[in-house]
Design an enzyme around this catalytic site. Structure first.
Site, short mmCIF file in Angstrom:
data_model
loop_
_atom_site.label_atom_id
_atom_site.label_comp_id
_atom_site.label_asym_id
_atom_site.label_seq_id
_atom_site.Cartn_x
_atom_site.Cartn_y
_atom_site.Cartn_z
CD GLU A 174 -3.12 -1.06 2.15
OE1 GLU A 174 -3.11 -0.18 3.03
OE2 GLU A 174 -4.03 -1.90 2.06
CD GLU A 302 -3.54 -5.84 3.63
OE1 GLU A 302 -4.42 -5.09 4.10
OE2 GLU A 302 -2.33 -5.58 3.69
O1 AHR Z 1 -4.71 -5.64 7.44
C1 AHR Z 1 -4.66 -4.43 8.15
C2 AHR Z 1 -4.02 -3.31 7.39
O2 AHR Z 1 -4.86 -2.90 6.36
C3 AHR Z 1 -2.73 -3.64 6.70
O3 AHR Z 1 -1.64 -3.48 7.52
C4 AHR Z 1 -2.66 -2.65 5.59
O4 AHR Z 1 -1.94 -3.11 4.49
C5 AHR Z 1 -4.12 -2.33 5.29
O5 AHR Z 1 -4.32 -0.97 5.23
#
Ligand code: AHR
Length: 498
Positions: A174, A302
């Site tokens: 990210e 994610e």
């Molecule tokens: O999964 C929680 C967080 O969400 C992670 O660290 C990040 O990559 C995302 O913003």
């Protein structure tokens, strides 16, 4: 009649191979995921290393093929050298992503050991915040080199002779996010990712490199793909049988207070896969990438239902899941099966305690509502996705995000189907409706013994706690004759031998 809901399954019509890695996990140094989650030394439920045995058993039940580590946002200030070698020498550091303190008592070798015990593959994410290319190369050498070199020897000194052969490496996490310790512009990121990719693959050409995308449909996604989707740059003129980057990562969390908006939201994630995959094609066309270069796939590293506002616990991370969320998770997973052709990996965020199906307490483990559809998918939805036609009433209310219904259908019955390598057909059906059960003619089902696995509950708000498991799997069987009733707000998996 013409209007009544129906499902037609085509076991002979294989659509795409399902990559086992879509059932991947994710463990970040965040909240109680590592410390107090997978690693809990001193707890009677832990083994001699300090690994929670109940968590290991759950990972084994889920047959998790790959686990991402160590973040997440955490990785943006992580120096892997802090986490190796004798524990007493490991420094404590301020942790800037979640504003905690990192003790570094769990690091690379502990994670590798844990993966070995669980029977899963490690997937490491590189520090694109405060980290350097030198550090990244050193980490790759530490993990993968069999040579007589400094970091390979450091690994040996720390007790591990054989290389770990870590296959999956992500070029940052990210990096576009304003919450990043060192946020990058798309231009800066693309330049850096390209350089790092080149160097990392020189050191170990066998690795799979994952580019940091955003949602899959942003100008960041388009730009970084355009700059980095090319053939391997090694050798004179490069090698047109290999790619420089192999996968494109996207992240999406969904949530809504209202059930139907909550349950349909993951259709947006499916749409994101389609859009990201179109951007991959576009980058390949614009860059003149020949067909001999393997096509990049999507790494959905994610995904989950997450509303940081409603989640209790440290960092708003210990999300409490309802039946509505379990249905949303089954819609996510149905989308992954339907888009199997483009999906190389997916990792639920996260594996334990943090936005997770599993919550550890000091004396046990709670399997939240979303655990159950995930378990059924991971057990049965492997092999190939197969064609399936669905006729079901269309939901026409509010969706979140609002654009979903304009670009992808949102029927009350959300369906996918697969055939396993040993010839079992699995039909996954989520009935999103809060009010209606549907009696459905299922064509293509084999008459006789159909196994039925059902996840449902009294209402969409029910949740599991340490004291009471209200949502689980109910098993029964069906003779395949007549119509099958899919109860309101339920997830059902039907399974039979083709
Ligand atoms: O999964 C929680 C967080 O969400 C992670 O660290 C990040 O990559 C995302 O913003």
């Amino acid at each position: 009649d013409e209007e009544s809901p129906s499902i037609i399954v085509h076991p002979d019509h294989k659509v795409a191979k399902i990559n086992d890695n879509i059932y991947g996990g994710f463990t970040e140094h965040m909240g109680r995921c590592i410390y107090g989650g997978i690693y809990d030394p001193g707890n009677p439920l832990s083994d001699e290393i300090g690994f929670r045995k109940d968590v290991i058993d759950a990972m084994k039940d889920l047959n998790v093929p790959v686990v991402r580590y160590p973040g997440g946002n955490f990785v943006a200030t992580y120096h892997w050298l802090d986490g190796v070698g004798p524990r007493e020498n490991r420094p404590k550091r301020p942790e800037l992503a979640w504003l905690g303190l990192e003790p570094n008592t769990f690091g690379t070798d502990e994670f590798m050991k844990w993966c070995e015990v669980v029977g899963t593959e490690p997937y490491l994410c590189l520090n694109f915040g405060t980290g350097t290319l030198d550090e990244a190369l050193a980490w790759l050498e530490y993990c993968n080199s069999a040579q007589d070199t400094y970091y390979a020897n450091l690994r040996r000194k720390n007790g591990r002779e054989e290389p770990y052969n870590v296959k999956y490496w992500a070029l940052g996490n990210e990096c576009w996010g304003p919450w990043q310790v060192a946020q990058l512009t798309k231009e800066d990121y693309a330049k850096k990712a390209y350089q790092w990719a080149k160097s990392l693959k020189l050191l170990d050409p066998s690795i799979v490199l994952i580019l940091c995308g955003e949602t899959g449909y942003s100008s960041w996604d388009y730009y970084v793909l355009k700059e980095c989707v090319t053939w391997s740059v090694h050798g004179l003129g490069g090698d047109r049988t290999k790619s420089l980057i192999d996968m494109h990562s996207i992240h999406i969390y969904t949530a809504d207070k209202e059930h139907m908006a909550n349950a349909t939201a993951p259709r947006g994630a499916e749409r994101a896969i389609q859009m990201a995959s179109a951007l991959i094609d576009l980058a390949r066309i614009e860059n003149g990438v020949p067909e001999t270069v393997p096509r990049q796939t999507i790494c959905f590293d994610e995904w989950n239902v997450w509303d940081p506002i409603r989640a209790p616990g440290e960092l708003g991370a210990e999300e409490k899941y309802t039946l509505s969320d379990a249905i949303a998770v089954s819609v996510f997973l149905n989308g992954f099966i339907r888009q199997a052709k483009d999906l190389g990996m997916a990792n639920i965020a996260q594996s334990v305690n943090v936005i997770s199906p599993l919550i550890t307490t000091k004396d046990g483990i709670v399997k939240q509502t979303i655990w159950w559809p995930l378990l059924l998918f991971s057990k049965y939805m492997r092999g190939h996705s197969i064609a399936v036609n669905v006729r079901a009433p269309e939901y026409t209310g509010r969706t979140n995000p609002a654009w979903i219904r304009a670009t992808i259908e949102t029927p009350y019955l959300d369906v996918s189907a697969s055939i396993s390598d040993d010839g079992y057909v699995s039909l996954a059906v989520a009935n999103l409706s809060e009010e209606k059960a549907f009696d459905v003619k299922v064509e293509g089902v084999k008459k006789g013994e159909v196994k039925v696995y059902m996840v449902d509950g009294e209402n969409v708000d029910v949740a599991n706690t340490a004291d009471e498991q209200k949502v689980g799997i109910k098993e029964s069987s069906w003779d395949g004759v007549g119509k099958f009733r899919f109860g309101k707000h339920s997830f059902t998996l039907l399974r039979w031998k083709a």
